[in-house]
Design a protein around this motif. Structure first.
Motif, mmCIF file in Angstrom:
data_model
loop_
_atom_site.group_PDB
_atom_site.id
_atom_site.type_symbol
_atom_site.label_atom_id
_atom_site.label_comp_id
_atom_site.label_asym_id
_atom_site.label_seq_id
_atom_site.Cartn_x
_atom_site.Cartn_y
_atom_site.Cartn_z
ATOM 1 N N CYS A 1 0.572 -1.334 -0.139
ATOM 2 C CA CYS A 1 0.025 -0.063 -0.038
ATOM 3 C C CYS A 1 0.798 1.317 0.059
ATOM 4 O O CYS A 1 0.416 2.483 -0.387
ATOM 5 C CB CYS A 1 -0.930 -0.003 1.092
ATOM 6 N N CYS A 2 2.336 1.110 0.174
ATOM 7 C CA CYS A 2 3.047 2.253 -0.041
ATOM 8 C C CYS A 2 3.306 2.577 -1.583
ATOM 9 O O CYS A 2 3.909 3.672 -1.554
ATOM 10 C CB CYS A 2 4.226 1.900 0.776
ATOM 11 N N ARG A 3 3.319 2.029 -2.324
ATOM 12 C CA ARG A 3 3.592 2.087 -3.866
ATOM 13 C C ARG A 3 2.583 3.217 -4.173
ATOM 14 O O ARG A 3 1.468 3.150 -4.256
ATOM 15 C CB ARG A 3 3.652 0.794 -4.386
ATOM 16 N N TYR A 4 3.372 3.799 -4.848
ATOM 17 C CA TYR A 4 2.504 5.336 -5.551
ATOM 18 C C TYR A 4 1.148 5.308 -6.227
ATOM 19 O O TYR A 4 0.278 5.666 -5.960
ATOM 20 C CB TYR A 4 3.504 6.182 -5.924
ATOM 21 N N LEU A 5 1.319 4.126 -6.927
ATOM 22 C CA LEU A 5 0.009 4.137 -7.812
ATOM 23 C C LEU A 5 -0.951 2.757 -7.678
ATOM 24 O O LEU A 5 -1.792 2.543 -8.309
ATOM 25 C CB LEU A 5 0.464 3.825 -9.279
ATOM 26 N N THR A 6 -0.761 2.264 -6.385
ATOM 27 C CA THR A 6 -1.392 1.121 -5.906
ATOM 28 C C THR A 6 -1.996 1.509 -4.498
ATOM 29 O O THR A 6 -1.795 0.866 -3.448
ATOM 30 C CB THR A 6 -0.954 -0.284 -5.966
ATOM 31 N N GLN A 7 -2.296 2.748 -4.116
ATOM 32 C CA GLN A 7 -2.234 3.209 -2.761
ATOM 33 C C GLN A 7 -3.846 2.735 -2.348
ATOM 34 O O GLN A 7 -4.142 2.781 -1.155
ATOM 35 C CB GLN A 7 -2.221 4.551 -2.563
ATOM 36 N N THR A 8 -4.872 2.685 -3.250
ATOM 37 C CA THR A 8 -6.067 2.378 -2.679
ATOM 38 C C THR A 8 -6.242 1.121 -3.160
ATOM 39 O O THR A 8 -5.774 0.467 -4.363
ATOM 40 C CB THR A 8 -7.112 3.293 -3.545
ATOM 41 N N PRO A 9 -7.193 0.199 -2.586
ATOM 42 C CA PRO A 9 -7.558 -1.129 -2.752
ATOM 43 C C PRO A 9 -7.972 -1.252 -4.169
ATOM 44 O O PRO A 9 -7.722 -2.219 -4.933
ATOM 45 C CB PRO A 9 -8.727 -1.391 -1.744
ATOM 46 N N MET B 1 5.327 19.043 2.587
ATOM 47 C CA MET B 1 5.633 17.537 2.678
ATOM 48 C C MET B 1 4.555 16.868 3.066
ATOM 49 O O MET B 1 3.804 17.419 3.925
ATOM 50 C CB MET B 1 6.916 17.426 3.421
ATOM 51 N N GLY B 2 4.019 15.710 2.512
ATOM 52 C CA GLY B 2 3.309 14.880 3.085
ATOM 53 C C GLY B 2 3.465 13.515 3.366
ATOM 54 O O GLY B 2 4.614 13.068 3.942
ATOM 55 N N GLU B 3 2.574 12.650 2.700
ATOM 56 C CA GLU B 3 2.808 11.263 2.840
ATOM 57 C C GLU B 3 3.956 10.778 1.965
ATOM 58 O O GLU B 3 4.425 11.347 1.293
ATOM 59 C CB GLU B 3 1.332 10.493 2.158
ATOM 60 N N LYS B 4 4.419 9.534 2.487
ATOM 61 C CA LYS B 4 5.667 9.107 2.121
ATOM 62 C C LYS B 4 5.080 7.741 1.188
ATOM 63 O O LYS B 4 4.404 6.896 1.510
ATOM 64 C CB LYS B 4 6.748 8.602 3.099
ATOM 65 N N PHE B 5 6.035 7.574 0.114
ATOM 66 C CA PHE B 5 5.554 6.421 -0.942
ATOM 67 C C PHE B 5 6.881 5.746 -1.040
ATOM 68 O O PHE B 5 7.927 6.386 -0.929
ATOM 69 C CB PHE B 5 5.023 6.874 -2.101
ATOM 70 N N LEU B 6 6.666 4.508 -1.442
ATOM 71 C CA LEU B 6 7.857 3.775 -1.882
ATOM 72 C C LEU B 6 7.819 3.885 -3.423
ATOM 73 O O LEU B 6 6.883 3.552 -4.265
ATOM 74 C CB LEU B 6 7.749 2.303 -1.490
ATOM 75 N N MET B 7 8.896 4.640 -4.362
ATOM 76 C CA MET B 7 8.914 4.531 -5.571
ATOM 77 C C MET B 7 10.333 4.339 -6.319
ATOM 78 O O MET B 7 11.293 4.365 -5.569
ATOM 79 C CB MET B 7 8.593 6.063 -5.960
ATOM 80 N N LYS B 8 10.202 3.914 -7.538
ATOM 81 C CA LYS B 8 11.355 3.791 -8.357
ATOM 82 C C LYS B 8 11.836 4.966 -8.798
ATOM 83 O O LYS B 8 11.009 5.619 -9.060
ATOM 84 C CB LYS B 8 11.049 2.704 -9.343
ATOM 85 N N GLY B 9 13.384 4.915 -8.786
ATOM 86 C CA GLY B 9 14.038 6.212 -9.293
ATOM 87 C C GLY B 9 13.389 6.783 -10.420
ATOM 88 O O GLY B 9 12.730 7.991 -10.629
ATOM 89 N N ASN B 10 13.247 5.871 -11.523
ATOM 90 C CA ASN B 10 12.618 6.368 -12.782
ATOM 91 C C ASN B 10 11.272 6.629 -12.651
ATOM 92 O O ASN B 10 10.644 7.707 -13.511
ATOM 93 C CB ASN B 10 12.482 5.200 -13.791
ATOM 94 N N GLU B 11 10.306 6.079 -11.863
ATOM 95 C CA GLU B 11 8.750 6.439 -11.689
ATOM 96 C C GLU B 11 8.962 7.973 -10.869
ATOM 97 O O GLU B 11 8.183 8.696 -11.305
ATOM 98 C CB GLU B 11 8.184 5.738 -10.659
ATOM 99 N N ALA B 12 9.743 8.264 -10.054
ATOM 100 C CA ALA B 12 9.950 9.595 -9.249
ATOM 101 C C ALA B 12 10.352 10.644 -10.271
ATOM 102 O O ALA B 12 9.474 11.639 -10.248
ATOM 103 C CB ALA B 12 11.083 9.324 -8.243
ATOM 104 N N VAL C 1 3.181 -1.695 8.627
ATOM 105 C CA VAL C 1 2.889 -2.966 8.526
ATOM 106 C C VAL C 1 1.257 -3.334 9.044
ATOM 107 O O VAL C 1 0.519 -3.681 8.318
ATOM 108 C CB VAL C 1 3.785 -3.880 8.826
ATOM 109 N N GLU C 2 1.413 -2.955 10.266
ATOM 110 C CA GLU C 2 0.047 -3.076 10.818
ATOM 111 C C GLU C 2 -1.115 -2.311 10.329
ATOM 112 O O GLU C 2 -2.326 -3.031 9.975
ATOM 113 C CB GLU C 2 -0.053 -2.953 12.463
ATOM 114 N N GLN C 3 -1.061 -1.131 9.879
ATOM 115 C CA GLN C 3 -1.906 -0.379 9.081
ATOM 116 C C GLN C 3 -2.301 -0.901 7.772
ATOM 117 O O GLN C 3 -3.318 -0.456 7.059
ATOM 118 C CB GLN C 3 -1.715 1.204 9.353
ATOM 119 N N SER C 4 -1.397 -1.720 7.257
ATOM 120 C CA SER C 4 -1.712 -2.237 6.060
ATOM 121 C C SER C 4 -2.490 -3.394 5.845
ATOM 122 O O SER C 4 -3.237 -3.622 4.835
ATOM 123 C CB SER C 4 -0.384 -2.578 5.194
#
Lengths: 224, 353
Positions: free
Chosen positions: A128-136, B1-12, A172-175
C-alpha cells in the motif's frame, strides 16, 4: 492434476516486494525439507531480481532457473527451455518470481496450460506504500490486468506492504485492512503478511517474517 | 511535505516532472530508463498531457525543440546511447536558447555498451552535450528523494537562463526503490515573451532559430550566452559537504557512487581516519571554489566514479596542485563496493590506523 508438486506464482506491481518474498519462500520450503526450484521469470526488470541470489540459493540446495541473459549486459528477455522442464521435474515445490505488472506477467501466460495441470497458488503481492496502488481499487485494477495476460485465476493476496528502509511496525499493521480489502474485492483470501523480521513480532494475521535480501550496493557494508 | 511513498527512481523522475508542470513528454524506450516512458504513457493521458513515443531519439529531441519553442514545459528521457543520438538536437536547443529537461539514466558504454549502471557520460554532459560552444545545466541526484527535489529546480533554472537542464542519473538510481515524499509545489512557469504563441496581429513575429548568417552576429550571440553562463557559475553551484570541518582527506563523488562513498567514509571515520565527502550536486556549474578551498585544507583527495576517470579532471583543475588528487573507479556496469572504496581511503591516508 499432479498433486505432489506445488507451484507458487508470485505476481504483483513493480516494487511490491515479489523477489524478496520469492527468495524467502524458497528458503522456507527448503528448510522444511522439500526439493525446491526457484524460477526467475522476470523479463522486464534489468536489476534487483531473483537471479542476483543464485549463489546463496545454490548453497541452500535450491535449484535456480533464470532467463538466459539475466544480469548480463544483454537486454534480451529470453526464457530458457529449462522453464518448461520444471513442470515435470522441478521437485516438490516450484516458485516462479514473475516480473511486475501485466508487462511482466505476460511471460506467465505462455506456461498457463502446464501450470493449470498442477496444484498451484497464484499470489498477488500488494504494497500500500507504492505510489500507484495506494487504494484497494487501484491495486485490484493492476491484478485484473495481470490475470488477463497470465491466463490463470489468482488464489490469494500476499501483503508485503513496506516503505523500504523506513518501514515501521505501524506501517505494516495499518496495511492489514488494505490487503483485506483488495482480497475482498478480488474474491480471494489474504494468505499472509510478510514483513522484515528485524521488526518486533507483529500482531497481524498469518505473519511471515522475512529476511531482507534485496539491498542496495551501499547497504551491504552497513552490517559487517 | 506529506505522505511517504515507495517509488522507483525512474517513476519518481516522471512523477516529479508532472508535478512541476510538465505536460509534454517525447521519448523512446531504452533500458535502464524505460520506466520513465512507461510511467508517462500511463499518466499523461489522465492529466490531459502528451505522451509521445517517437520513432527515434533524434525525432524525440526535435519534438522537444518544437514544443519548447512554444514556451511549454517539455522533456525527454533516455540512457547513454540514446543521449548520443540526441546530441544534435540538444545543440540546436542550446543554440535556440530554449528551456527543456533532458534525463540521462546512464548505462555502460561506449557503443551499445551494456545495461548496468555507469557514470561514463560525465564528459558528454558537462563538456559537449552537443557540438558548438554551449552548456546545459547538469544536476546529479544521489537518492530518489533528491531526484524529486531537483526536477523542479531543473525546470525553473532552465527557464530562468533559457537553456536545457539535464538530470544525470545512473541505472542504479533509476532502478532502485526508496521512500519519497513530494514537496507541495505550485509550478510557476516563467513569462516567455520569446515563445512562438501566435502574434494575433498584435506583435512582431518571434523567431526561434540557431542559424546566424553573419559570423559577427553569431559571435555576439555566443558571447552573450557565455555571460549568462558566468552568472550561473557564480550563483547556481550546489554541493554537499560531509565530515569536512576537520577533514585531513577528502573523497569527491556524485550520484549513486556518493552513496557508496558515504558508507566507506563512515567506516573510515570509525577507524579514526579524518576523511570527508565532497558531493557535487550540480556537475555544471561545477563546485570549483569549494574544491579549491578543500584542496588547501586536506593532505590528499580521492575521486571515485563509475568510469575510468572523468570528473577527476575537473577536480584536479579546481585543486590546481594544492594537493594530490587520486582516482578510483569501476566501469562497464560494475558498482564499486564500500569495502573497495574504504581500502582506497586507507591507502590515501597512509595505511590503516
Amino acid at each position: 492434476m499432479e498433486p505432489n508438486r506445488k507451484i507458487y506464482l508470485i505476481t504483483g506491481h513493480y516494487g511490491s516486494g515479489k523477489t524478496n518474498l520469492a527468495v524467502n519462500l524458497a528458503l522456507r520450503e527448503r528448510a522444511a525439507g522439500k526439493t525446491v526450484t526457484l524460477v526467475d521469470l522476470d523479463i522486464v526488470n534489468p536489476y534487483f531480481r531473483s537471479a542476483d541470489f543464485a549463489p546463496m540459493l545454490a548453497d541452500a540446495g535450491i535449484r535456480m532457473v533464470s532467463p538466459m541473459y539475466a544480469n548480463s549486459n544483454l537486454d534480451i528477455p529470453a526464457l530458457s527451455g529449462a522453464v518448461d522442464a520444471v513442470f515435470d521435474n522441478g521437485g516438490d515445490c516450484v516458485i516462479m518470481d514473475v516480473g511486475g505488472d501485466d508487462a511482466g506477467a505476460i511471460a506467465l501466460g505462455r506456461y498457463a496450460p502446464a501450470i493449470a495441470r498442477h496444484n498451484y497458488e497464484f499470489w498477488y503481492v500488494v504494497n500500500c506504500c507504492r505510489y500507484l496502488t495506494q487504494t484497494p481499487e487501484e491495486a485490484l485494477s493492476v491484478l485484473r490486468e495481470i490475470q488477463v495476460v497470465a491466463r490463470l485465476q489468482p488464489t490469494g493476496v500476499v501483503n508485503c506492504s513496506n516503505l523500504g528502509e523506513e518501514t515501521t511496525t505501524a506501517i505494516v499493521e495499518q496495511s492489514v485492512p488494505f490487503a483485506q480489502k483488495v482480497a475482498d474485492l478480488a474474491g480471494i483470501p489474504v494468505k499472509c503478511t510478510a514483513y522484515d523480521k528485524k521488526l518486533a513480532p507483529l500482531k497481524v494475521p498469518d505473519p511471515f517474517p522475512v529476511e531482507i535480501f534485496v539491498k542496495k550496493p551501499w547497504d551491504s557494508a552497513e552490517e559487517e | 511535505m506529506g505522505e511517504k511513498f515507495l517509488m522507483k527512481g525512474n517513476e519518481a523522475l516522471a512523477e516529479a516532472a508532472i508535478r512541476n508542470g510538465c505536460k509534454h513528454f517525447f521519448g523512446y524506450p531504452i533500458t535502464p530508463q524505460t520506466e520513465v516512458a512507461a510511467y508517462m504513457a500511463k499518466r499523461m493521458p489522465k492529466i490531459g498531457g502528451t505522451y509521445l513515443q517517437a520513432e527515434s531519439e533524434i525525432a524525440a529531441i526535435n519534438m522537444v525543440l518544437g514544443c519548447a519553442s512554444t514556451g511549454a514545459r517539455a522533456m525527454t528521457s533516455s540512457s547513454s546511447p540514446g543521449i548520443s543520438l540526441k546530441g544534435e538536437g540538444i545543440s540546436y536547443i542550446i543554440g535556440s536558447d530554449l528551456p527543456c529537461l533532458i534525463i540521462n539514466v546512464m548505462r555502460g558504454g561506449p557503443g551499445l555498451g551494456g545495461i548496468q549502471p555507469s557514470q561514463a557520460d560525465y564528459w558528454q554532459a558537462t563538456k559537449a552535450p552537443g557540438h558548438g560552444d554551449g552548456q546545459v545545466l547538469v544536476f546529479a541526484p544521489s537518492s530518489v528523494q533528491e531526484i524529486v527535489n531537483l526536477i523542479g529546480q531543473a525546470f525553473d533554472l532552465a527557464e530562468t537562463y533559457r537553456m536545457p537542464a539535464m538530470i544525470l542519473a545512473d541505472g542504479m538510481l533509476g532502478q532502485m526503490m526508496e521512500p519519497v515524499e513530494f514537496p507541495e509545489v505550485v509550478p510557476t512557469p516563467h513569462e516567455k515573451p520569446w515563445a512562438l504563441t501566435g502574434t494575433k496581429g498584435q506583435r512582431k513575429p518571434n523567431i526561434v532559430n540557431s542559424l546566424y548568417l553573419q559570423p559577427q552576429e553569431l559571435e555576439r550571440t555566443i558571447i552573450e550566452r557565455q555571460k549568462r553562463y558566468d552568472i550561473i557559475r557564480e550563483k547556481e553551484v550546489q554541493v554537499e559537504l560531509q565530515y569536512m570541518d576537520d577533514a585531513e582527506f577528502a573523497v569527491v563523488a556524485y550520484g549513486a557512487t556518493a552513496r557508496v562513498v558515504k558508507s566507506a567514509v563512515s567506516k573510515a571515520r570509525a577507524k579514526g581516519i579524518k576523511v570527508g565527502l565532497i558531493r557535487p550536486i550540480t556537475l555544471w556549474p561545477f563546485p570549483e571554489k569549494e574544491i579549491a578551498a578543500a584542496a588547501k585544507q586536506v593532505k590528499a583527495m580521492l575521486t571515485v566514479e563509475m568510469s575510468m576517470g572523468q570528473m577527476v579532471e575537473d577536480v584536479r583543475l579546481a585543486a590546481n596542485g594544492a594537493c594530490p588528487v587520486g582516482f578510483f573507479g569501476r566501469t562497464g556496469g560494475i558498482v564499486p563496493s564500500p569495502a573497495e572504496v574504504l581500502a582506497e581511503i586507507e591507502k590515501m591516508a597512509g595505511g590503516a590506523k
